[in-house]
Write a protein that holds these residues in place. Sequence first.
Motif, PDB file in Angstrom:
ATOM      1  N   UNK A 221       0.856  -1.185   0.000  1.00  0.00           N
ATOM      2  CA  UNK A 221       0.000   0.000   0.000  1.00  0.00           C
ATOM      3  C   UNK A 221       0.892   1.235   0.000  1.00  0.00           C
ATOM      4  N   UNK A 222       0.694   2.099  -0.968  1.00  0.00           N
ATOM      5  CA  UNK A 222       1.469   3.337  -1.003  1.00  0.00           C
ATOM      6  C   UNK A 222       0.532   4.533  -1.036  1.00  0.00           C
ATOM      7  N   UNK A 223       0.948   5.604  -0.367  1.00  0.00           N
ATOM      8  CA  UNK A 223       0.054   6.742  -0.163  1.00  0.00           C
ATOM      9  C   UNK A 223       0.806   8.058  -0.273  1.00  0.00           C
ATOM     10  N   UNK A 224       0.053   9.082  -0.617  1.00  0.00           N
ATOM     11  CA  UNK A 224       0.579  10.437  -0.700  1.00  0.00           C
ATOM     12  C   UNK A 224      -0.389  11.370   0.011  1.00  0.00           C
ATOM     13  N   UNK A 225       0.097  12.066   1.035  1.00  0.00           N
ATOM     14  CA  UNK A 225      -0.713  13.005   1.800  1.00  0.00           C
ATOM     15  C   UNK A 225      -0.363  14.436   1.410  1.00  0.00           C
ATOM     16  N   UNK A 226      -1.330  15.328   1.570  1.00  0.00           N
ATOM     17  CA  UNK A 226      -1.025  16.747   1.381  1.00  0.00           C
ATOM     18  C   UNK A 226      -0.033  17.219   2.449  1.00  0.00           C
ATOM     19  N   UNK A 227       0.037  16.478   3.540  1.00  0.00           N
ATOM     20  CA  UNK A 227       1.040  16.743   4.557  1.00  0.00           C
ATOM     21  C   UNK A 227       0.645  17.818   5.540  1.00  0.00           C
ATOM     22  N   UNK A 228       1.606  18.638   5.925  1.00  0.00           N
ATOM     23  CA  UNK A 228       1.376  19.694   6.906  1.00  0.00           C
ATOM     24  C   UNK A 228       1.474  21.066   6.245  1.00  0.00           C
ATOM     25  N   UNK A 229       0.780  22.021   6.848  1.00  0.00           N
ATOM     26  CA  UNK A 229       0.807  23.389   6.350  1.00  0.00           C
ATOM     27  C   UNK A 229       1.738  24.226   7.228  1.00  0.00           C
ATOM     28  N   UNK A 230       2.673  24.947   6.612  1.00  0.00           N
ATOM     29  CA  UNK A 230       3.604  25.741   7.392  1.00  0.00           C
ATOM     30  C   UNK A 230       3.033  27.133   7.679  1.00  0.00           C
ATOM     31  N   UNK A 231       3.810  27.949   8.358  1.00  0.00           N
ATOM     32  CA  UNK A 231       3.344  29.273   8.781  1.00  0.00           C
ATOM     33  C   UNK A 231       3.022  30.183   7.603  1.00  0.00           C
ATOM     34  N   UNK A 232       3.585  29.889   6.454  1.00  0.00           N
ATOM     35  CA  UNK A 232       3.333  30.709   5.262  1.00  0.00           C
ATOM     36  C   UNK A 232       2.180  30.186   4.415  1.00  0.00           C
ATOM     37  N   UNK A 233       1.546  29.116   4.899  1.00  0.00           N
ATOM     38  CA  UNK A 233       0.406  28.563   4.177  1.00  0.00           C
ATOM     39  C   UNK A 233       0.766  27.527   3.140  1.00  0.00           C
ATOM     40  N   UNK A 234       2.060  27.215   2.997  1.00  0.00           N
ATOM     41  CA  UNK A 234       2.488  26.202   2.025  1.00  0.00           C
ATOM     42  C   UNK A 234       2.368  24.814   2.644  1.00  0.00           C
ATOM     43  N   UNK A 235       2.145  23.829   1.787  1.00  0.00           N
ATOM     44  CA  UNK A 235       1.990  22.453   2.249  1.00  0.00           C
ATOM     45  C   UNK A 235       3.267  21.658   1.996  1.00  0.00           C
ATOM     46  N   UNK A 236       3.611  20.811   2.954  1.00  0.00           N
ATOM     47  CA  UNK A 236       4.751  19.908   2.823  1.00  0.00           C
ATOM     48  C   UNK A 236       4.215  18.490   2.699  1.00  0.00           C
ATOM     49  N   UNK A 237       4.217  17.983   1.493  1.00  0.00           N
ATOM     50  CA  UNK A 237       3.658  16.662   1.236  1.00  0.00           C
ATOM     51  C   UNK A 237       4.459  15.550   1.916  1.00  0.00           C
ATOM     52  N   UNK A 238       3.798  14.431   2.099  1.00  0.00           N
ATOM     53  CA  UNK A 238       4.431  13.274   2.739  1.00  0.00           C
ATOM     54  C   UNK A 238       3.896  12.007   2.075  1.00  0.00           C
ATOM     55  N   UNK A 239       4.788  11.049   1.850  1.00  0.00           N
ATOM     56  CA  UNK A 239       4.356   9.779   1.285  1.00  0.00           C
ATOM     57  C   UNK A 239       4.883   8.624   2.105  1.00  0.00           C
ATOM     58  N   UNK A 240       4.303   7.458   1.898  1.00  0.00           N
ATOM     59  CA  UNK A 240       4.766   6.257   2.588  1.00  0.00           C
ATOM     60  C   UNK A 240       4.304   5.009   1.849  1.00  0.00           C
ATOM     61  N   UNK A 241       4.925   3.900   2.185  1.00  0.00           N
ATOM     62  CA  UNK A 241       4.560   2.608   1.593  1.00  0.00           C
ATOM     63  C   UNK A 241       4.910   1.507   2.583  1.00  0.00           C
ATOM     64  N   UNK A 242       4.070   0.477   2.648  1.00  0.00           N
ATOM     65  CA  UNK A 242       4.324  -0.640   3.552  1.00  0.00           C
ATOM     66  C   UNK A 242       3.650  -1.902   3.004  1.00  0.00           C
ATOM     67  N   UNK A 243       4.131  -3.076   3.405  1.00  0.00           N
ATOM     68  CA  UNK A 243       3.550  -4.324   2.915  1.00  0.00           C
ATOM     69  C   UNK A 243       2.246  -4.673   3.631  1.00  0.00           C
ATOM     70  N   UNK A 244       1.368  -5.370   2.909  1.00  0.00           N
ATOM     71  CA  UNK A 244       0.078  -5.808   3.450  1.00  0.00           C
ATOM     72  C   UNK A 244      -0.023  -7.321   3.228  1.00  0.00           C
ATOM     73  N   UNK A 245      -0.292  -8.098   4.261  1.00  0.00           N
ATOM     74  CA  UNK A 245      -0.340  -9.548   4.084  1.00  0.00           C
ATOM     75  C   UNK A 245      -1.616 -10.023   3.396  1.00  0.00           C
ATOM     76  N   UNK A 246      -1.515 -11.135   2.699  1.00  0.00           N
ATOM     77  CA  UNK A 246      -2.701 -11.840   2.205  1.00  0.00           C
ATOM     78  C   UNK A 246      -3.149 -12.738   3.354  1.00  0.00           C
TER      79      UNK A 246
END
Length: 295
Positions: A104-129
């Motif tokens: 499973x891999x994902x992309x978040x809008x992340x966090x918003x800094x003091x200037x209103x800009x967003x710092x995106x964040x992504x991640x990926x991890x295994x999922x069992x059957x």
Amino acid sequence: MTDPLILVNPATGTFELTDLRSAQLPVTDLSAHRGDGIFETVLVSVGAHGATVVSRERHFTRFRASASALDLPDPDQGLWDRVIDSLIAEVAAADPENVEFGIRYALSRGEQDANGAFRGRGWAFPVPVDDHIRTAREQGVTAVSLDRGFDAYIGSKAPWLLIGAKTLSYAVNQAAGRYAAANDADEALFVSHDGIVLEGPTANLIIRRGDHLLTPNPEAGLLSGTTQRLIFDHAEDLGLRAEYADLSLDDVKAADGAWYVSSMRTAVALRELDGNAISIDQTLTDRFQEIIRGR
């Protein structure tokens, strides 16, 4: 590492390996309290010639389309390919006997800094059957129909509903699953308010009617399925014709076979809908599963 997690920095095009069990996501991340992000889940099938990511390109194409729908930065395919390949290597090193798992891999809008800009964040991890998935593959599932709350084809008039995007906002999908379980069913089947069959909370629907495979049109208000399209690719080889169609609940109940299809479950037979038995085509179920898993 037995529980690998890869953290992705989309801005720098870099990633790092860490442990899934440790704390990683700040509560200020917009995915945590708004579901403001996207994800995909791919099936990895390991055979004599190595690991295959099933429908890899289609999943990433949908990932990119979801990012566009949410006005997220365009994902770098090369970066995410490296992330997936690195995670496959970690799983293989930890358990060489593991021949089937998900990522499973994902992309978040992340966090918003003091200037209103967003710092995106992504991640990926295994999922069992897991055993739940294996049981569904072997025994099929039952379903109860649920009103999705909007008319079919509303997405063309209300794109802000993000109907075709695979977002992290899955509260409604989870609620539908709990409702189905409370009513002695394995799955839910969403139906538009005006009676058009759509999809399950985490799967697409395919039915067989004679020599036709039929599935709801994604434009009616559902997620375009990677697994469904993989099956349609092979329809001619199976002696069948594949079409998109508007289906009613009666069409599903009267089908010569019906399946929930998704990356992890592959294809599972829908054997009952709203208490009505549906014909089982075990031969086609087996073939669908073989096609999806590349075996």
